[in-house]
Motif scaffolding. Structure first.
Motif, PDB file in Angstrom:
ATOM      1  N   THR A  10       0.726  -1.269  -0.109  1.00 46.75           N
ATOM      2  CA  THR A  10       0.210   0.009  -0.063  1.00 46.75           C
ATOM      3  C   THR A  10       0.681   1.406   0.010  1.00 46.75           C
ATOM      4  OG1 THR A  10      -1.634  -1.183   1.187  1.00 46.75           O
ATOM      5  CG2 THR A  10      -1.929   1.020   1.181  1.00 46.75           C
ATOM      6  N   LEU A  11       1.862   1.280   0.848  1.00 43.23           N
ATOM      7  CA  LEU A  11       2.918   2.386   0.855  1.00 43.23           C
ATOM      8  C   LEU A  11       3.625   2.505  -0.420  1.00 43.23           C
ATOM      9  CD1 LEU A  11       4.456   1.755   4.349  1.00 43.23           C
ATOM     10  CD2 LEU A  11       2.937   3.779   3.647  1.00 43.23           C
ATOM     11  N   PHE A  12       3.953   1.413  -1.213  1.00 42.97           N
ATOM     12  CA  PHE A  12       4.471   1.314  -2.567  1.00 42.97           C
ATOM     13  C   PHE A  12       3.736   2.145  -3.486  1.00 42.97           C
ATOM     14  CE2 PHE A  12       5.336  -0.921  -6.837  1.00 42.97           C
ATOM     15  CZ  PHE A  12       6.402  -0.363  -6.994  1.00 42.97           C
ATOM     16  N   ARG A  13       2.196   1.769  -3.312  1.00 48.02           N
ATOM     17  CA  ARG A  13       1.216   2.330  -4.223  1.00 48.02           C
ATOM     18  C   ARG A  13       1.262   3.918  -4.132  1.00 48.02           C
ATOM     19  NH1 ARG A  13      -2.600  -0.645  -2.748  1.00 48.02           N
ATOM     20  NH2 ARG A  13      -4.355   0.766  -1.646  1.00 48.02           N
ATOM     21  N   VAL A  14       1.152   4.372  -2.960  1.00 51.64           N
ATOM     22  CA  VAL A  14       1.226   5.823  -2.598  1.00 51.64           C
ATOM     23  C   VAL A  14       2.574   6.318  -3.283  1.00 51.64           C
ATOM     24  CG1 VAL A  14       1.242   7.641  -0.829  1.00 51.64           C
ATOM     25  CG2 VAL A  14      -0.184   5.645  -0.432  1.00 51.64           C
ATOM     26  N   ALA A  15       3.553   5.677  -2.975  1.00 55.08           N
ATOM     27  CA  ALA A  15       4.755   6.254  -3.553  1.00 55.08           C
ATOM     28  C   ALA A  15       4.918   6.330  -5.031  1.00 55.08           C
ATOM     29  CB  ALA A  15       6.068   5.585  -3.240  1.00 55.08           C
ATOM     30  N   LEU A  16       3.918   5.501  -5.610  1.00 57.38           N
ATOM     31  CA  LEU A  16       4.236   5.556  -7.252  1.00 57.38           C
ATOM     32  C   LEU A  16       3.428   6.650  -7.887  1.00 57.38           C
ATOM     33  CD1 LEU A  16       3.188   1.849  -8.077  1.00 57.38           C
ATOM     34  CD2 LEU A  16       5.461   2.813  -8.587  1.00 57.38           C
ATOM     35  N   LEU A  17       2.482   7.364  -7.032  1.00 57.07           N
ATOM     36  CA  LEU A  17       1.776   8.358  -7.430  1.00 57.07           C
ATOM     37  C   LEU A  17       2.658   9.638  -7.767  1.00 57.07           C
ATOM     38  CD1 LEU A  17      -1.435   8.575  -5.023  1.00 57.07           C
ATOM     39  CD2 LEU A  17      -1.213   7.674  -7.237  1.00 57.07           C
ATOM     40  N   PRO A  18       3.445  10.346  -7.027  1.00 57.28           N
ATOM     41  CA  PRO A  18       4.258  11.129  -7.627  1.00 57.28           C
ATOM     42  C   PRO A  18       5.135  10.868  -8.874  1.00 57.28           C
ATOM     43  CG  PRO A  18       5.115  10.640  -5.563  1.00 57.28           C
ATOM     44  CD  PRO A  18       3.875   9.718  -5.804  1.00 57.28           C
ATOM     45  N   VAL A  19       5.771   9.709  -8.903  1.00 63.51           N
ATOM     46  CA  VAL A  19       6.402   9.194 -10.232  1.00 63.51           C
ATOM     47  C   VAL A  19       5.347   9.219 -11.402  1.00 63.51           C
ATOM     48  CG1 VAL A  19       7.639   7.098 -11.122  1.00 63.51           C
ATOM     49  CG2 VAL A  19       7.609   7.535  -8.815  1.00 63.51           C
ATOM     50  N   MET A  20       4.027   8.737 -11.181  1.00 64.76           N
ATOM     51  CA  MET A  20       3.128   8.779 -12.315  1.00 64.76           C
ATOM     52  C   MET A  20       2.949  10.232 -12.837  1.00 64.76           C
ATOM     53  SD  MET A  20      -1.026   7.463 -12.421  1.00 64.76           S
ATOM     54  CE  MET A  20      -1.334   9.124 -11.397  1.00 64.76           C
ATOM     55  N   VAL A  21       2.818  11.113 -11.834  1.00 65.11           N
ATOM     56  CA  VAL A  21       2.700  12.449 -12.393  1.00 65.11           C
ATOM     57  C   VAL A  21       3.922  13.015 -12.843  1.00 65.11           C
ATOM     58  CG1 VAL A  21       2.149  14.995 -11.259  1.00 65.11           C
ATOM     59  CG2 VAL A  21       1.076  13.065 -10.192  1.00 65.11           C
ATOM     60  N   LEU A  22       4.945  12.864 -12.476  1.00 63.63           N
ATOM     61  CA  LEU A  22       6.264  13.370 -13.125  1.00 63.63           C
ATOM     62  C   LEU A  22       6.158  12.910 -14.671  1.00 63.63           C
ATOM     63  CD1 LEU A  22       8.787  15.007 -12.866  1.00 63.63           C
ATOM     64  CD2 LEU A  22       9.977  12.841 -12.116  1.00 63.63           C
ATOM     65  N   ASP A  67      -4.935   1.681   3.347  1.00 65.86           N
ATOM     66  CA  ASP A  67      -5.444   1.270   2.105  1.00 65.86           C
ATOM     67  C   ASP A  67      -6.454   2.055   1.603  1.00 65.86           C
ATOM     68  OD1 ASP A  67      -5.567  -1.233   0.411  1.00 65.86           O
ATOM     69  OD2 ASP A  67      -7.602  -1.273   0.759  1.00 65.86           O
ATOM     70  N   PRO A  68      -7.737   2.427   2.180  1.00 73.03           N
ATOM     71  CA  PRO A  68      -8.701   3.343   1.396  1.00 73.03           C
ATOM     72  C   PRO A  68      -8.267   4.814   1.252  1.00 73.03           C
ATOM     73  CG  PRO A  68      -9.391   3.015   3.854  1.00 73.03           C
ATOM     74  CD  PRO A  68      -8.349   1.981   3.490  1.00 73.03           C
ATOM     75  N   VAL A  69      -7.258   5.057   2.032  1.00 73.34           N
ATOM     76  CA  VAL A  69      -6.643   6.500   1.689  1.00 73.34           C
ATOM     77  C   VAL A  69      -5.880   6.492   0.614  1.00 73.34           C
ATOM     78  CG1 VAL A  69      -4.847   8.216   2.576  1.00 73.34           C
ATOM     79  CG2 VAL A  69      -6.542   7.179   4.323  1.00 73.34           C
ATOM     80  N   ALA A  70      -4.820   5.432   0.371  1.00 74.12           N
ATOM     81  CA  ALA A  70      -4.390   4.963  -1.097  1.00 74.12           C
ATOM     82  C   ALA A  70      -5.076   4.964  -2.086  1.00 74.12           C
ATOM     83  CB  ALA A  70      -3.345   4.062  -0.594  1.00 74.12           C
ATOM     84  N   ASP A  71      -6.308   4.165  -2.146  1.00 70.90           N
ATOM     85  CA  ASP A  71      -7.064   4.193  -3.115  1.00 70.90           C
ATOM     86  C   ASP A  71      -7.618   5.690  -3.572  1.00 70.90           C
ATOM     87  OD1 ASP A  71      -6.801   1.712  -2.846  1.00 70.90           O
ATOM     88  OD2 ASP A  71      -8.531   0.900  -1.905  1.00 70.90           O
ATOM     89  N   LYS A  72      -8.069   6.336  -2.664  1.00 72.38           N
ATOM     90  CA  LYS A  72      -8.928   7.702  -3.004  1.00 72.38           C
ATOM     91  C   LYS A  72      -7.705   8.672  -3.485  1.00 72.38           C
ATOM     92  CE  LYS A  72     -12.826   6.276  -1.228  1.00 72.38           C
ATOM     93  NZ  LYS A  72     -12.393   4.896  -0.856  1.00 72.38           N
ATOM     94  N   LEU A  73      -6.482   8.673  -3.017  1.00 76.73           N
ATOM     95  CA  LEU A  73      -5.450   9.281  -3.458  1.00 76.73           C
ATOM     96  C   LEU A  73      -5.120   9.001  -5.007  1.00 76.73           C
ATOM     97  CD1 LEU A  73      -2.941   9.646  -0.491  1.00 76.73           C
ATOM     98  CD2 LEU A  73      -4.058  11.536  -1.619  1.00 76.73           C
ATOM     99  N   MET A  74      -5.236   7.823  -5.084  1.00 79.42           N
ATOM    100  CA  MET A  74      -4.698   7.321  -6.619  1.00 79.42           C
ATOM    101  C   MET A  74      -5.793   7.642  -7.499  1.00 79.42           C
ATOM    102  SD  MET A  74      -3.977   3.267  -7.751  1.00 79.42           S
ATOM    103  CE  MET A  74      -5.431   2.743  -7.829  1.00 79.42           C
ATOM    104  N   VAL A  75      -7.139   7.461  -7.248  1.00 83.77           N
ATOM    105  CA  VAL A  75      -8.195   8.058  -8.141  1.00 83.77           C
ATOM    106  C   VAL A  75      -8.289   9.616  -8.077  1.00 83.77           C
ATOM    107  CG1 VAL A  75     -10.821   8.142  -8.382  1.00 83.77           C
ATOM    108  CG2 VAL A  75      -9.547   6.028  -7.714  1.00 83.77           C
ATOM    109  N   ALA A  76      -8.122  10.469  -7.233  1.00 82.86           N
ATOM    110  CA  ALA A  76      -8.107  11.583  -7.147  1.00 82.86           C
ATOM    111  C   ALA A  76      -7.030  12.440  -7.797  1.00 82.86           C
ATOM    112  CB  ALA A  76      -8.140  12.184  -5.578  1.00 82.86           C
ATOM    113  N   VAL A  77      -5.712  11.949  -7.911  1.00 86.01           N
ATOM    114  CA  VAL A  77      -4.653  12.477  -8.389  1.00 86.01           C
ATOM    115  C   VAL A  77      -4.822  12.284  -9.956  1.00 86.01           C
ATOM    116  CG1 VAL A  77      -2.235  12.117  -8.949  1.00 86.01           C
ATOM    117  CG2 VAL A  77      -2.922  12.320  -6.657  1.00 86.01           C
ATOM    118  N   THR A  78      -5.018  10.837 -10.114  1.00 87.14           N
ATOM    119  CA  THR A  78      -5.555  10.592 -11.665  1.00 87.14           C
ATOM    120  C   THR A  78      -6.486  11.220 -12.479  1.00 87.14           C
ATOM    121  OG1 THR A  78      -4.584   8.386 -11.080  1.00 87.14           O
ATOM    122  CG2 THR A  78      -5.432   8.576 -13.175  1.00 87.14           C
ATOM    123  N   LEU A  79      -7.741  11.535 -11.570  1.00 83.90           N
ATOM    124  CA  LEU A  79      -8.625  12.422 -12.058  1.00 83.90           C
ATOM    125  C   LEU A  79      -8.207  13.917 -12.526  1.00 83.90           C
ATOM    126  CD1 LEU A  79     -11.672  11.001 -10.269  1.00 83.90           C
ATOM    127  CD2 LEU A  79     -11.457  10.950 -12.728  1.00 83.90           C
TER     128      LEU A  79
END
Length: 205
Positions: A10-22, A67-79
């Motif tokens: 789950t932490l790895f999933r959160v860490a992937l978000l700034p990489v995806m944005v970049l 876990d639910p925080v990571a899910d919401k972050l992933m969707v919100a950032v990508t949207l």
């Protein structure tokens, strides 16, 4: 506090978000494909950490919170990324409204589940099939929209916009489903059970 394997994922999933944005904004050929691949990897870890938590009985309070925080972050950032990239005209307006609807539903259902847990009725709003279907369609739509960011053929046919609109409809449908399930408690027709709280079988719990 020891962090177990599902929580590390789950932490790895959160860490992937700034990489995806970049990667999404970097001006190199195929950046959209790489960004979509990172998003898919994050979505796979979303499924895998839940599988491990259930299969190996690796539970933790921190994992249940994160876990639910990571899910919401992933969707919100990508949207945010895809709406910003597809702005302009009616398709952009429809996408922005759909994205706002999706996030509004996510926040509302999360608040509803938290309140139902406080009164010992969380199992009433446990994850249903329509919610899972919404999540799958939402993920597919976001992957296509990331690719569509730099793919003229897909953008020509507005594939991503259509898929996100379908996901938005499923989002409203699932939100109404959970609201209907909780309505008797919200209206006071059923006495809340205050002696203890329900535990759900959701991942990482």
């Amino acid at each position: 506090m020891r962090i177990n394997l599902p929580t590390w994922l789950t932490l790895f999933r959160v860490a992937l978000l700034p990489v995806m944005v970049l990667v999404f904004y970097l001006p190199f050929h195929g950046h959209n494909i790489v960004a979509a691949t990172i998003f898919i990897l994050a979505a796979v870890t979303d499924w895998f950490d839940g599988y491990l938590a259930r299969r190996m009985n690796l539970t933790s309070a921190f994992g249940a919170f994160l876990d639910p925080v990571a899910d919401k972050l992933m969707v919100a950032v990508t949207l945010f990324l895809v709406v910003q990239a597809h702005r302009g005209g009616w398709p952009g307006i429809v996408m922005a409204v759909t994205a706002a609807t999706i996030m509004g539903r996510e926040i509302s259902v999360s608040a509803l589940r938290e309140w139902m847990a406080e009164v010992g009725m969380r199992a009433t709003v446990k994850v249903a099939f329509i919610g899972k279907l919404k999540t799958v369609m939402q993920m597919v739509a976001l992957v296509v929209l990331i690719i569509e960011h730099d793919a003229e053929t897909l953008r020509l046919y507005h594939v991503g916009e259509l898929l996100l609109l379908i996901a938005g409809v499923l989002t409203i449908w699932s939100g109404l489903y959970y609201l209907k399930a909780a309505w008797p408690v919200l209206m006071g027709d059923l006495p809340p059970r205050t002696s203890g709280s329900d535990s759900s079988n959701e991942k990482n719990l």
